[in-house]
Design a protein around this motif. Structure first.
Motif, short mmCIF file in Angstrom:
data_model
loop_
_atom_site.label_atom_id
_atom_site.label_comp_id
_atom_site.label_asym_id
_atom_site.label_seq_id
_atom_site.Cartn_x
_atom_site.Cartn_y
_atom_site.Cartn_z
N PRO A 167 0.83 -1.21 0.00
CA PRO A 167 0.00 0.00 0.00
C PRO A 167 0.86 1.26 0.00
N ALA A 168 0.40 2.26 -0.75
CA ALA A 168 1.20 3.49 -0.89
C ALA A 168 0.31 4.71 -0.72
N GLY A 169 0.87 5.72 -0.06
CA GLY A 169 0.21 7.02 0.04
C GLY A 169 1.01 8.04 -0.76
N GLN A 170 0.93 9.29 -0.35
CA GLN A 170 1.68 10.35 -1.05
C GLN A 170 3.16 10.18 -0.75
N TYR A 171 3.99 10.21 -1.80
CA TYR A 171 5.42 9.91 -1.66
C TYR A 171 6.16 11.03 -0.93
N TYR A 172 5.96 12.27 -1.38
CA TYR A 172 6.61 13.41 -0.72
C TYR A 172 5.56 14.21 0.05
N ALA A 173 5.83 14.45 1.33
CA ALA A 173 4.90 15.24 2.15
C ALA A 173 4.92 16.70 1.73
N ASN A 174 6.09 17.18 1.28
CA ASN A 174 6.26 18.57 0.87
C ASN A 174 6.97 18.61 -0.48
N PRO A 175 6.79 19.70 -1.26
CA PRO A 175 7.47 19.80 -2.55
C PRO A 175 8.98 19.67 -2.38
N PRO A 176 9.63 18.80 -3.17
CA PRO A 176 11.07 18.58 -3.01
C PRO A 176 11.90 19.81 -3.40
N LYS A 177 13.00 19.95 -2.70
CA LYS A 177 14.03 20.92 -3.06
C LYS A 177 15.16 20.12 -3.69
N VAL A 178 15.51 20.41 -4.92
CA VAL A 178 16.44 19.56 -5.66
C VAL A 178 17.73 20.31 -6.01
N LYS A 179 18.78 19.52 -6.20
CA LYS A 179 20.09 20.08 -6.55
C LYS A 179 20.51 19.58 -7.92
N ILE A 180 21.01 20.47 -8.75
CA ILE A 180 21.52 20.09 -10.06
C ILE A 180 22.89 19.44 -9.86
N GLU A 181 23.02 18.19 -10.28
CA GLU A 181 24.26 17.43 -10.09
C GLU A 181 25.21 17.66 -11.27
N THR A 182 26.41 18.16 -10.98
CA THR A 182 27.38 18.46 -12.04
C THR A 182 28.72 17.75 -11.83
N GLN A 183 28.79 16.87 -10.85
CA GLN A 183 30.04 16.13 -10.62
C GLN A 183 29.85 14.64 -10.91
N PHE A 184 28.87 14.03 -10.24
CA PHE A 184 28.60 12.61 -10.44
C PHE A 184 27.64 12.42 -11.61
N ILE A 185 27.61 11.19 -12.13
CA ILE A 185 26.69 10.88 -13.23
C ILE A 185 25.79 9.71 -12.86
N ARG A 186 24.60 9.69 -13.45
CA ARG A 186 23.69 8.58 -13.28
C ARG A 186 23.91 7.55 -14.38
N ALA A 187 24.09 8.02 -15.63
CA ALA A 187 24.20 7.11 -16.76
C ALA A 187 24.97 7.79 -17.88
N ALA A 188 25.61 6.97 -18.72
CA ALA A 188 26.34 7.47 -19.88
C ALA A 188 25.80 6.79 -21.14
#
Length: 355
Positions: A167-188
């Motif tokens: 069972p799942a409810g709302q994932y984030y209780a509040n709007p996320p604050k996000v950071k632009i990642e410029t050092q690490f990578i997720r995929a190439a």
């Protein structure tokens, strides 16, 4: 959708645990339904699937997936609509994407009758676990891993496919604050970014941890070569509203082809919004936030549905986004998506499957 093409061995629980479910207090991914599906592929041949009481599984320490990472999964949801029917949203798209991931990871293809039929059987048994409520759903997690007992770098000959539900409810209780990642990578390019494999998520944990220590909720990933173009955000695809137009990065081998993403693009076009899939450059979005032309940035995915961002961090500075209201594009699209899922609006695209 194939549900009755093969037999399933079914071992029901003696007593349901559904009384543990509190629809008003659901913590994502912590409570699981009464039953789970298990199906083994042995030397290329799928054995009869079994539905068992949810519980622990035991394996040899030399299990290949623990050492070499052959593990994939899907995330999807079932809902209770306004007529109190249990429905799934676009399950055939998850089935297709699952086998795309399997192909990239050199794993067995799961037959439709096991994947789709397994979902059908489990939901028939555990339908009482599908919670009511605007933001509530039953999260479905099909996954597969290499089950060879062997220490050697090669594709496994044997695999185990499973489905568990939570069972799942709302994932984030509040709007996320996000950071632009410029050092690490997720995929190439040329890698496994488009596959929903466990390794993609493992690689993201350390940079996400560093960002969280700095006060951010999630990361906005950029391209591996130049870090100048947006790709996706943590568990989400990402959208931007600029000059009233909806923009999202075009998919590639480094971006997961999100089913929620695709659905929102279709709904947006149905509602008359101009939608563009293109390269989205960091500098253009930052400048747009500064001059007011960028009014919304939001994530979209199965778990989060539609999640507007409150602020974006870039090069040591936070750029606050305007507050969201009911007329915001993200709000309109989220309502449009939920209305189709819940049966409030007509399902004109054939997305909803009644269990």
């Amino acid at each position: 959708m194939v549900a009755e093409a093969i037999d399933f061995k079914i071992n029901k629980v003696a007593e349901s645990r559904v009384n543990q479910l509190d629809p008003e207090n659901i913590v994502f991914g912590t409570l699981f339904t009464d039953h789970m599906l298990v199906a083994d592929c042995v030397n290329g041949e799928w054995q009869t699937p079994e539905i068992l009481p949810y519980g622990d599984i035991a394996y040899n320490p030399a299990l290949a997936s623990l050492h070499y990472g052959q593990s994939i999964f899907e995330g999807m949801k079932a809902f209770r609509n306004v007529d109190d029917e249990v429905v799934m949203f676009r399950p055939e798209e998850n089935f297709k994407r699952f086998n795309i991931s399997a192909e990239r990871m050199c794993m067995a293809q799961v037959p439709e009758e096991i994947f789709m039929g397994g979902l059908q059987k489990l939901l028939e048994l555990d339908n009482a676990w599908v919670p009511d409520g605007e933001n509530n759903s039953l999260y479905l997690r099909p996954f597969m891993f290499a089950s060879d007992v062997y220490l050697g770098v090669r594709p496994s000959f044997n695999y185990r496919f499973m489905i568990i539900m939570s069972p799942a409810g709302q994932y984030y209780a509040n709007p996320p604050k996000v950071k632009i990642e410029t050092q690490f990578i997720r995929a190439a390019e040329g890698g496994v970014g488009y596959a929903k494999c466990a390794g993609n998520y493992a690689a993201s944990l350390y940079p996400a941890k560093l960002a969280q220590e700095q006060g951010y909720t999630q990361l906005l990933w950029t391209d591996a070569k130049t870090h100048t173009k947006f790709e996706e955000s943590g568990t989400m695809n990402v959208f931007f509203v600029k000059d009233g137009k909806l923009i999202t990065p075009k998919t590639s081998t480094t971006i997961l082809k999100g089913i929620t993403r695709d659905s929102l693009i279709t709904i947006a076009r149905d509602k008359g919004y101009e939608v563009t899939e293109q390269d989205v450059f960091v500098k253009d979005i930052i400048e747009g936030i500064k001059d007011g032309s960028v009014t919304e940035v939001f994530g979209a995915g199965t778990a989060v549905v539609v999640s507007p961002f409150s602020a974006i961090g870039y090069e040591g500075e936070d750029y606050v986004l305007p507050e969201i209201n009911s007329d915001s594009v993200s709000s309109v699209l989220k309502k449009g998506l939920n209305d189709v899922r819940k049966g409030i609006s007509a399902d004109t695209h054939g997305w909803v499957y009644k269990v």
